[in-house]
Scaffold this motif. Structure first.
Motif, PDB file in Angstrom:
ATOM      1  N   CYS A  10      -4.344  -0.056  -0.384  1.00 50.33           N
ATOM      2  CA  CYS A  10      -5.207  -1.133   0.104  1.00 50.33           C
ATOM      3  C   CYS A  10      -6.636  -0.596   0.199  1.00 50.33           C
ATOM      4  O   CYS A  10      -6.844   0.622   0.224  1.00 50.33           O
ATOM      5  N   CYS A  43       0.850  -1.186   0.000  1.00 49.87           N
ATOM      6  CA  CYS A  43       0.000   0.000   0.000  1.00 49.87           C
ATOM      7  C   CYS A  43       0.887   1.238   0.000  1.00 49.87           C
ATOM      8  O   CYS A  43       1.839   1.320   0.777  1.00 49.87           O
ATOM      9  N   CYS A  63       0.850   2.985   6.180  1.00 47.17           N
ATOM     10  CA  CYS A  63       0.247   1.649   6.124  1.00 47.17           C
ATOM     11  C   CYS A  63       1.244   0.622   5.587  1.00 47.17           C
ATOM     12  O   CYS A  63       1.671  -0.255   6.321  1.00 47.17           O
ATOM     13  N   CYS A  97      -7.281   1.784   3.211  1.00 50.90           N
ATOM     14  CA  CYS A  97      -6.710   3.127   3.066  1.00 50.90           C
ATOM     15  C   CYS A  97      -7.496   3.914   2.010  1.00 50.90           C
ATOM     16  O   CYS A  97      -7.723   5.120   2.178  1.00 50.90           O
ATOM     17  N   ALA A 128       0.220   4.187   0.936  1.00 46.78           N
ATOM     18  CA  ALA A 128       0.077   5.070   2.100  1.00 46.78           C
ATOM     19  C   ALA A 128       1.241   4.752   3.036  1.00 46.78           C
ATOM     20  O   ALA A 128       1.365   3.625   3.523  1.00 46.78           O
TER      21      ALA A 128
HETATM   22 ZN   LIG Z   1      -3.187   0.858   3.180  1.00 46.83          ZN
END
Ligand SMILES: [Zn+2]
Ligand SMILES: [Zn+2]
Length: 276
Positions: free
Chosen positions: A30, A7, A12, A33, A9
């Motif tokens: 993901c 992911c 994350c 997120c 982010a």
């Molecule tokens: Zn994520």
């Protein structure tokens, strides 16, 4: 092992399995997120911009949920009917997406490695400093401890030495006292022995004097033969007188058989009697 996308982010970075949201700006998130960051709303007009690069995702196909583990049927149908050029273009763009993600991952890992190396170096320096300080502290404490130990043990050592000294002084006094006693005893015995010697010598002198007188009388009464003998030798007294004189001059008891016998019997008995 095949590279797995994560992911994008940064907080994350979860490994992506079945489903994920992909964007046309080559980012992937993901599902959790994507929902949290407002990328999966029912209306694409209100979709937020890409959290990774800030690109506007206004078009409906700018951000779509994709199945990363597609079924065989999907693989068969997804590009079916498209012209080879389009198929190749789709594949090319998908490969570019993958290459970009891989490059980003490499950059991320490099950054991570650099940051960790710096952190490690600074920690190492800090550790060295801490170790040096600790060693210094240990040395100080050891010195203090040694000082304390010495100050504690010195009086003990001097006490024991003083005790030993007192004991030795006491033993010395005792030995000295015994020596004096023995000396006194020895003097007493010596005096006694000398007294015996003097008595014996006096008796011997008396005996020899009496004996000499009797010999002289017989010689003068003997006649012309004895007188001739004295003239031949040239000695007025002969050998008869010389023995008693020597006995008187020499230390008593060495020439006289009776005197020696007297000491050999009386000396050990006297000592034994004193010792008892
Ligand atoms: Zn994520
Ligand atoms: Zn983006």
């Amino acid at each position: 092992m095949e590279h797995v996308l994560r992911c994008n982010a940064l907080k994350c970075r979860k490994e992506l399995g079945e489903r994920a949201l992909v964007t046309t700006c080559s980012h992937i998130f993901c599902v959790d997120c994507a929902a949290r960051l407002g990328l999966t709303g029912p209306r694409h007009e209100h979709r937020n911009s890409c959290p990774a690069c800030g690109s506007h995702l206004t078009s409906p196909d700018d951000a779509v949920i994709s199945n990363l583990n597609p079924s065989e049927d999907y693989k068969t149908s997804v590009l079916s009917g498209l012209s080879p050029n389009i198929i190749m273009e789709c594949a090319s763009r998908a490969l570019s997406f993958w290459a970009y993600q891989a490059t980003q991952e490499v950059v991320y890992q490099e950054h991570l490695s650099k940051a960790l190396t710096e952190k490690y170096s600074s920690l190492n320096v800090h550790l060295d400093k801490v170790i040096n300080e600790a060693n210094l502290e240990i040395t100080n404490l050891q010195n203090k401890l040694t000082g304390k130990f010495l100050s504690f043990s010195l009086p003990t050592a001097s006490d024991s030495l003083r005790r030993k000294n007192d004991e030795l002084a006491q033993a010395y006094k005792e030995k000295n006292r015994k020596l004096l006693q023995i000396q006194e005893l020895y003097d007493k015995l010596k005096r006694k022995a000398m007294l015996g010697q003097i008595q014996d010598a006096a008796e011997d002198a008396i005996d020899s004097t009496l004996h000499g007188q009797s010999v002289g009388e017989t010689q003068f009464d003997g006649g012309s033969q004895n007188t001739l003998a004295y003239q031949d030798t040239g000695s007025p007294y002969g050998q008869h007188h010389s023995a008693p004189y020597e006995q008187q001059r020499m230390p008593a008891g060495y020439h006289n058989q009776t005197t020696r016998q007297h000491y050999s019997t009386s000396w050990p008995r006297t000592v034994g009697a004193q010792c008892e």
